[in-house]
Structures are given as structure tokens and as C-alpha cells.
Design a protein around this motif. Sequence first.
Motif, PDB file in Angstrom:
ATOM      1  N   LYS A  15      22.133 -66.160 -45.540  1.00 32.02           N
ATOM      2  CA  LYS A  15      22.791 -67.057 -44.574  1.00 32.02           C
ATOM      3  C   LYS A  15      23.396 -66.275 -43.407  1.00 32.02           C
ATOM      4  CE  LYS A  15      22.588 -71.185 -46.553  1.00 32.02           C
ATOM      5  NZ  LYS A  15      21.912 -72.304 -45.969  1.00 32.02           N
ATOM      6  N   LEU A  16      23.725 -64.997 -43.639  1.00 26.63           N
ATOM      7  CA  LEU A  16      24.284 -64.136 -42.597  1.00 26.63           C
ATOM      8  C   LEU A  16      23.185 -63.397 -41.815  1.00 26.63           C
ATOM      9  CD1 LEU A  16      27.276 -62.615 -44.597  1.00 26.63           C
ATOM     10  CD2 LEU A  16      27.397 -64.327 -42.767  1.00 26.63           C
ATOM     11  N   ASP A  17      21.944 -63.878 -41.943  1.00 26.00           N
ATOM     12  CA  ASP A  17      20.772 -63.310 -41.263  1.00 26.00           C
ATOM     13  C   ASP A  17      20.461 -61.875 -41.670  1.00 26.00           C
ATOM     14  OD1 ASP A  17      20.072 -65.626 -39.887  1.00 26.00           O
ATOM     15  OD2 ASP A  17      21.467 -65.181 -38.255  1.00 26.00           O
ATOM     16  N   LYS A  18      20.775 -61.547 -42.925  1.00 28.06           N
ATOM     17  CA  LYS A  18      20.369 -60.263 -43.482  1.00 28.06           C
ATOM     18  C   LYS A  18      19.067 -60.488 -44.244  1.00 28.06           C
ATOM     19  CE  LYS A  18      24.233 -58.442 -42.140  1.00 28.06           C
ATOM     20  NZ  LYS A  18      24.230 -57.635 -40.945  1.00 28.06           N
ATOM     21  N   ASN A  19      18.415 -59.434 -44.658  1.00 30.71           N
ATOM     22  CA  ASN A  19      17.187 -59.544 -45.449  1.00 30.71           C
ATOM     23  C   ASN A  19      17.436 -59.002 -46.846  1.00 30.71           C
ATOM     24  OD1 ASN A  19      15.486 -60.640 -43.459  1.00 30.71           O
ATOM     25  ND2 ASN A  19      15.243 -58.630 -42.529  1.00 30.71           N
ATOM     26  N   PRO A  20      18.126 -59.771 -47.694  1.00 31.08           N
ATOM     27  CA  PRO A  20      18.439 -59.239 -49.017  1.00 31.08           C
ATOM     28  C   PRO A  20      17.234 -59.248 -49.957  1.00 31.08           C
ATOM     29  CG  PRO A  20      19.167 -61.496 -48.866  1.00 31.08           C
ATOM     30  CD  PRO A  20      18.641 -61.111 -47.508  1.00 31.08           C
ATOM     31  N   VAL A  21      17.231 -58.292 -50.851  1.00 32.82           N
ATOM     32  CA  VAL A  21      16.250 -58.246 -51.930  1.00 32.82           C
ATOM     33  C   VAL A  21      17.065 -58.186 -53.211  1.00 32.82           C
ATOM     34  CG1 VAL A  21      14.405 -56.930 -53.020  1.00 32.82           C
ATOM     35  CG2 VAL A  21      14.556 -57.025 -50.527  1.00 32.82           C
TER      36      VAL A  21
ATOM     37  N   ARG B  16      14.596 -45.780 -46.239  1.00 33.99           N
ATOM     38  CA  ARG B  16      15.616 -45.727 -47.274  1.00 33.99           C
ATOM     39  C   ARG B  16      17.025 -45.642 -46.699  1.00 33.99           C
ATOM     40  NH1 ARG B  16      14.665 -41.137 -51.304  1.00 33.99           N
ATOM     41  NH2 ARG B  16      13.478 -40.676 -49.473  1.00 33.99           N
ATOM     42  N   ASN B  17      17.196 -44.908 -45.610  1.00 34.19           N
ATOM     43  CA  ASN B  17      18.516 -44.743 -45.002  1.00 34.19           C
ATOM     44  C   ASN B  17      19.017 -46.011 -44.333  1.00 34.19           C
ATOM     45  OD1 ASN B  17      18.695 -42.123 -45.872  1.00 34.19           O
ATOM     46  ND2 ASN B  17      17.892 -41.251 -43.986  1.00 34.19           N
ATOM     47  N   SER B  18      18.135 -46.961 -44.050  1.00 33.81           N
ATOM     48  CA  SER B  18      18.557 -48.206 -43.416  1.00 33.81           C
ATOM     49  C   SER B  18      18.937 -49.275 -44.454  1.00 33.81           C
ATOM     50  CB  SER B  18      17.445 -48.747 -42.516  1.00 33.81           C
ATOM     51  OG  SER B  18      16.343 -49.156 -43.299  1.00 33.81           O
ATOM     52  N   CYS B  19      18.858 -48.932 -45.718  1.00 32.17           N
ATOM     53  CA  CYS B  19      19.138 -49.899 -46.794  1.00 32.17           C
ATOM     54  C   CYS B  19      20.531 -49.699 -47.374  1.00 32.17           C
ATOM     55  CB  CYS B  19      18.120 -49.747 -47.913  1.00 32.17           C
ATOM     56  SG  CYS B  19      16.453 -50.088 -47.397  1.00 32.17           S
ATOM     57  N   LYS B  20      21.072 -50.763 -47.915  1.00 35.20           N
ATOM     58  CA  LYS B  20      22.356 -50.739 -48.628  1.00 35.20           C
ATOM     59  C   LYS B  20      22.103 -51.239 -50.045  1.00 35.20           C
ATOM     60  CE  LYS B  20      24.770 -49.910 -44.825  1.00 35.20           C
ATOM     61  NZ  LYS B  20      23.896 -48.994 -44.124  1.00 35.20           N
ATOM     62  N   LEU B  21      22.925 -50.797 -50.983  1.00 37.24           N
ATOM     63  CA  LEU B  21      22.781 -51.204 -52.379  1.00 37.24           C
ATOM     64  C   LEU B  21      24.084 -51.809 -52.876  1.00 37.24           C
ATOM     65  CD1 LEU B  21      21.260 -51.101 -55.169  1.00 37.24           C
ATOM     66  CD2 LEU B  21      22.351 -48.882 -55.478  1.00 37.24           C
TER      67      LEU B  21
END
Length: 118
Positions: A95-101, A62-67
Motif C-alpha cells: 500500500k506504501l508503493d513498495k515491492n515487498p516479497v 542485494r544492497n538495494s534490498c531490506k530484510l
Amino acid sequence: MKERCKSRFVYSTELMTDIEIALKNKRLPIVEIAKKIGLGEEDLILYGKDKAKVRFCSDEKRNSCKLILVTAISPTPYGEGKTTVSIGLGDALSKLDKNPVVVLREPSMGPVFGMKGG
């Protein structure tokens, strides 16, 4: 005479409806999608092969996530609403190599029923 640069994109003059686009695409199993963002089958509460709820994560995950919360009263003059902005943000972060959900609580049904808004 200079040669024009050819685009690597193929443009279609035929416009498809949202439902035609959805039917044309292949659904991936939700477990396969979860693996892409570092979740295992044990992290999911499965509802068939294409739906799941995510179990409450450990503090470390959870601490490694952003909202990012997208909210608005009304769409822009060009018609971009919360759904369009949310999907666009997800695409850009990807496109910025993030893993969005991207989670849409209540996606727009207007385009499906052939009307604006809804």
C-alpha cells in the motif's frame, strides 16, 4: 436529516474457508510475479509455471534490498501469529508503493485442516 456515507466495500455475510478462497483465485505465472519486483526469467530457477527459486543476486541488487524477520514464540491473545503478521506487513508495504516479497518458510496449516495452530 443527514445522509449516511455509503461504503465502497461490499461485505459478504457468507464466510469462506481458506481452501475455498485459494481455489477461487487465479494463479499467476511465477515469471509474471518476478517481473513486478524487477527480476527476469534469467534470475530464476524454475520449477514448473508457479514455483521458482531466485538465483544468487548481484551485489547491486542485494544492497538495494531490506530484510524484516518476523519471529515469535507464541501467537498473541487474539491469535495473530507469524504468518498473519508477515502477510499484514507485506500488504501494508504494498500500500506504501513498495515491492515487498513475503517468504513463509513453513506456513500455518491449522486453518487448512480446520484447527487452531499447527
